[in-house]
Design a protein around this motif. Structure first.
Motif, PDB file in Angstrom:
ATOM      1  N   ARG A 116      10.486 -17.220  -8.605  1.00 25.49           N
ATOM      2  CA  ARG A 116      10.224 -15.987  -9.140  1.00 25.49           C
ATOM      3  C   ARG A 116      11.677 -15.429  -9.179  1.00 25.49           C
ATOM      4  O   ARG A 116      12.046 -14.263  -9.794  1.00 25.49           O
ATOM      5  CB  ARG A 116       9.481 -14.937  -8.228  1.00 25.49           C
ATOM      6  N   SER A 165      10.613 -13.121 -12.422  1.00 25.17           N
ATOM      7  CA  SER A 165       9.827 -11.832 -12.240  1.00 25.17           C
ATOM      8  C   SER A 165      10.560 -11.109 -11.235  1.00 25.17           C
ATOM      9  O   SER A 165      10.615  -9.922 -11.213  1.00 25.17           O
ATOM     10  CB  SER A 165       8.342 -11.903 -12.049  1.00 25.17           C
ATOM     11  N   HIS A 491       7.595  -7.224 -18.463  1.00 25.52           N
ATOM     12  CA  HIS A 491       6.506  -8.257 -18.356  1.00 25.52           C
ATOM     13  C   HIS A 491       7.039  -9.437 -18.375  1.00 25.52           C
ATOM     14  O   HIS A 491       7.977  -9.838 -19.343  1.00 25.52           O
ATOM     15  CB  HIS A 491       5.543  -8.263 -19.303  1.00 25.52           C
ATOM     16  N   GLU A 493       6.126 -14.052 -17.551  1.00 27.55           N
ATOM     17  CA  GLU A 493       5.313 -14.905 -17.088  1.00 27.55           C
ATOM     18  C   GLU A 493       5.957 -16.296 -16.528  1.00 27.55           C
ATOM     19  O   GLU A 493       6.935 -16.872 -17.119  1.00 27.55           O
ATOM     20  CB  GLU A 493       4.412 -15.373 -18.662  1.00 27.55           C
ATOM     21  N   GLU A 519       1.682 -17.379 -13.582  1.00 24.44           N
ATOM     22  CA  GLU A 519       1.849 -15.741 -13.121  1.00 24.44           C
ATOM     23  C   GLU A 519       1.987 -14.988 -14.185  1.00 24.44           C
ATOM     24  O   GLU A 519       2.957 -15.385 -15.056  1.00 24.44           O
ATOM     25  CB  GLU A 519       2.654 -15.992 -11.939  1.00 24.44           C
ATOM     26  N   ARG A 520       1.495 -13.985 -14.405  1.00 29.20           N
ATOM     27  CA  ARG A 520       1.863 -12.805 -15.332  1.00 29.20           C
ATOM     28  C   ARG A 520       2.113 -11.658 -14.485  1.00 29.20           C
ATOM     29  O   ARG A 520       1.225 -10.974 -13.944  1.00 29.20           O
ATOM     30  CB  ARG A 520       0.789 -12.777 -16.120  1.00 29.20           C
ATOM     31  N   THR A 521       3.362 -11.118 -14.531  1.00 33.20           N
ATOM     32  CA  THR A 521       3.863 -10.018 -13.951  1.00 33.20           C
ATOM     33  C   THR A 521       4.082  -8.715 -14.857  1.00 33.20           C
ATOM     34  O   THR A 521       5.017  -9.184 -15.747  1.00 33.20           O
ATOM     35  CB  THR A 521       4.932 -10.143 -13.106  1.00 33.20           C
ATOM     36  N   GLN A 523       5.522  -4.645 -14.723  1.00 34.18           N
ATOM     37  CA  GLN A 523       6.124  -4.045 -13.603  1.00 34.18           C
ATOM     38  C   GLN A 523       6.922  -2.907 -14.479  1.00 34.18           C
ATOM     39  O   GLN A 523       7.466  -3.026 -15.234  1.00 34.18           O
ATOM     40  CB  GLN A 523       7.100  -4.818 -12.956  1.00 34.18           C
ATOM     41  N   VAL A 546       0.432  -8.343 -10.792  1.00 33.89           N
ATOM     42  CA  VAL A 546       0.569  -9.557 -10.903  1.00 33.89           C
ATOM     43  C   VAL A 546      -0.977 -10.355 -11.102  1.00 33.89           C
ATOM     44  O   VAL A 546      -1.446 -10.411 -10.240  1.00 33.89           O
ATOM     45  CB  VAL A 546       1.371 -10.262  -9.746  1.00 33.89           C
ATOM     46  N   TYR A 549      -1.154 -14.548  -9.325  1.00 32.94           N
ATOM     47  CA  TYR A 549      -0.268 -14.643  -8.368  1.00 32.94           C
ATOM     48  C   TYR A 549      -0.616 -15.916  -7.802  1.00 32.94           C
ATOM     49  O   TYR A 549      -1.808 -16.303  -7.114  1.00 32.94           O
ATOM     50  CB  TYR A 549      -0.080 -13.624  -7.523  1.00 32.94           C
TER      51      TYR A 549
END
Length: 723
Positions: A116, A165, A491, A493, A519-521, A523, A546, A549
């Motif tokens: 990350r 991310s 965003h 991934e 994962e898809r964040t 923020q 997230v 996660y």
């Protein structure tokens, strides 16, 4: 019986340039990019939003270069040299490092670690090899060989790779801009408690047509004692060397070829094995051309071929423990080759627009072998290196800055990647272990390496993921006030990484390999900066969602069945700081906090650090100055025991602490400077919340301790020479 580690002199390479004859051809890849704001431009000086040039940083104070961007020197002369890349990052607000011994800790930003957090060395990747994270990427970075580290927080950039991310960390070397024949350099020598000895040398020579840069460093220390006087297994030694040849035929063209090599060893408190080799071989090529056309301001190309060769065993720096899970002498050799590149063009179609277009690609190949020591029936040296994973990624990006007017701008970008991982030694079937997870072969206690060789039942499988990323940020400078605001939505991934799919705490079965989702964040980041003549302050806050996660589930001690799963999570937090510079007195302070919740399991997200405040009061008079540093952390009761990330697992609640440090510097003349300090002046016994659990070793703090304690009172003395 275990014996204390004493590391002797390292064998230095004959010359770093020898790497040039031992490389295979580089595979052409894409991307290199300019930052989206003037604060990040690749120029010899940084520029503030008002156009004033900022001086080069030579102190520990961090510099806020723009929204979500900070920079600091990697080897400031008023501090002892950092042992590795993570040791530099622990000084910055928002960062925490999992301590495993005296070096090679694992960094995280805002509670997010592993892949990350992108770690780049001269914009190239070097990956760790160990399934239990003995050698994170920062273990192969010697800060003394770099000029600065630049951090971009959150998913607010698309030009430095996919899936980062938490943010991007870039270790950079200054690029000489010489107009006449010049030779200059700097050197330092440090001695301290625990027989700590470190030395580094940096040389630059050249003229307007080209230059040579040579750097070398060596750092070693014995075990340290915690505040109670109990010995912590932590001895280490490492050396690094780097050589760069640059060609600058005119003011708009630069070509640089770099080669580097390093090695070391580290005794670990967290593992049943030690790292006895951390060998790196790096080779990179950078080329850039500016002012190609009125609408085309820059073209950049970078290529790299970085290799890590890691060996761990339980007999070189210790004696095998007959009562442990690894009673016989065992070793493992793991390698990783990362090669790739970046290509980017910066376009300026008008005075209001700046657009970066480009792409990047990389391929990582991982091999391993394991067995007994040299001369034994299962001598691992006689075994071939078996390939267990191949990881590839190729992406395209576009990032633009639109100047709305003199005080407002929009910055945004989009990115698309095609990620692929092929695993060669997966188990074809898995069995439910009765605890909701999958009982996987090849798992073990934290820090242990499974010495079993690949079984005949293994199969190969490939997974593909399409990853998307993008962000949009608004920035404004308040009229007639030195205040800057920003708000951005990003965003990102991320594909599951090697450790989540194939590491020591993963269930390496085909079904798990294929079903663990990226994962898809998403923020939101907001913040403000206020900068006056003597006083500046800044604040940043974030809140994100997230989806999927990736959390690791750790079994109880001695039990198998570790596995990774997807959950939905929320994260939030921020940092704030101030800096006041008076005629003689100065004050710097930074506050950071991170919060996370696992919504799927209705519990806290693991590996979240507590509220932390670091303040430094300084006084300077003429050629000398003194500083007092007070670091305070609150207790952390939000934990998820039994869960974690590839960086580590939650170990339960932790107590707060307060630690005092003192240092002083004196400038003897234009060339010489002396610095001295005492860390943990009050000899406190404390440990960070985000930490690793120690193993039982005779003569050391063992399994009766929950976490690995930080060093007790430590003194150091450093001499710096500039010429």
């Amino acid at each position: 019986m275990n014996h204390r580690c004493h590391f002797g002199a390292a064998r230095t390479p004959a010359r770093a340039a020898a790497l040039l004859t031992s490389r295979t051809a580089l595979t052409l890849a894409l991307t290199a990019a300019l930052p989206c704001t003037p604060a990040l431009a690749d120029t010899p000086h940084r520029h503030a939003p008002d156009g004033q040039t900022l001086e080069t940083v030579h102190v520990t104070a961090l510099r806020t270069d723009g929204p979500l961007v900070t920079a600091t020197a990697t080897n400031p002369p008023d501090q002892p040299p950092a042992s590795d890349g993570a040791d530099v990052l622990r000084r910055l607000p928002g960062f925490d490092v999992v301590r495993k011994g005296g070096t090679n800790g694992d960094p995280s930003l805002r509670g997010m670690g592993g892949s990350r957090l992108g770690i780049l060395s001269d914009d190239g990747r070097i990956g760790g090899t160990c399934p239990s994270r003995m050698d994170p990427p920062t273990a192969y970075i010697s800060p003394a060989l770099y000029s600065k580290v630049v951090v971009i927080k959150g998913p607010e950039s698309v030009i430095y790779g996919a899936g980062h991310s938490a943010g991007i960390v870039r270790f950079e070397r200054d690029k000489p801009d010489l107009t006449q024949a010049t030779m200059k350099g700097d050197a330092s020598l440090t001695v301290g408690s625990n027989d700590h000895r470190a030395a580094n040398l940096n040389l630059t020579a050249g003229d307007a047509h080209g230059y040579l840069q040579a750097s070398a460093s060596r750092d070693r220390a014995d075990d340290y004692d915690d505040g109670r006087g109990q010995r912590v297994r932590s001895a280490y030694m490492h050396w690094n060397a780097q050589l760069t040849a640059g060609w600058t035929p005119d003011a708009d063209t630069r070509v640089a070829l770099s080669a580097g090599r390093g090695n070391g060893r580290a005794a670990y408190a967290f593992a049943s094995m030690d790292g006895v080799q951390f060998k790196r071989d790096t080779l990179s090529l950078e080329a850039s051309r500016t002012h190609l056309a009125p609408w085309w301001s820059k073209l950049e190309l970078s290529l790299y071929d970085n290799r890590a060769n890691h060996i761990m065993d339980n007999y070189t720096l210790r004696e095998p423990d007959p009562s442990s899970m690894m009673p016989m002498a065992m070793a493992a050799n793991l390698t990783r080759r990362s090669f790739g590149g970046r290509l980017a063009a910066t376009l300026t179609p008008s005075s209001d627009w700046s657009i970066i277009l480009g792409g990047d690609a990389h391929t990582d190949t991982h091999h391993h072998r394991s067995g007994g020591p040299r001369g034994s029936m299962s001598d691992y040296h006689d075994l071939p290196l078996a390939r267990d994973a191949r990881i590839a990624d190729a992406g395209l990006f576009a990032q633009a800055t639109w100047q709305l007017d003199e005080s407002q701008r929009l910055v945004g970008g989009i990115r698309a990647d095609r990620a692929q991982m092929r695993a060669y030694q997966l188990q074809a079937m898995s069995m439910d272990d009765g605890s909701g997870g999958m009982a996987g072969m090849g798992t073990s206690m934290a820090g242990d390496m499974d010495m079993s060789m690949p079984t005949t039942g293994t199969v190969a499988q490939t997974r593909h993921d399409l990853l998307r990323a993008g962000f949009l940020r608004y920035e404004t400078d308040a009229n007639d006030m030195p205040v800057h605001f920003y708000a951005g939505l990003g965003h990102s991934e991320r594909e599951p990484d090697y450790w989540e799919l194939l590491g020591d705490h993963a269930d390496s079965h085909v079904s798990d390999f294929l079903t663990l989702r990226p994962e898809r964040t998403t923020q939101l980041d907001i913040g403000a900066r206020w900068q006056g003549e003597r006083f500046k302050a800044w604040v940043s806050a974030y809140a994100g969602r997230v989806d999927d996660y990736i959390v690791l589930h750790f079994p109880a001690a001695g039990m198998s069945g570790a596995y990774a799963s997807n959950v939905d999570a929320r994260i939030a937090g921020g940092e704030a700081g101030l800096d006041w510079q008076g005629a003689h007195w100065s004050l710097e302070s930074a506050l950071s906090y991170a919060w996370g919740r696992n919504d799927s399991e209705h519990r806290p997200l693991p590996q979240m650090p507590p509220l932390k405040l670091k303040s430094e009061l300084g006084y300077r008079q003429g050629t000398w100055q003194v500083h007092a540093t007070w670091t305070v952390a609150s207790a952390q009761h939000r934990d998820a025991v039994g869960e974690g990330t590839i960086v580590g697992a939650d170990l339960g609640p932790s107590a707060g602490y307060g630690v005092l440090g003192l240092n002083a510097t004196v400038k003897l003349d234009a060339r010489w400077q002396l610095a001295a300090g005492i860390d943990n002046v009050l000899d406190k016994t404390y440990a960070e919340h985000v930490n690793a659990a120690p193993v039982a070793l005779a003569g050391y703090v063992g399994s009766d301790a929950t976490r690995i304690n930080e060093p007790g009172r430590t003194a150091w003395l450093r001499a710096n020479l500039h010429f």
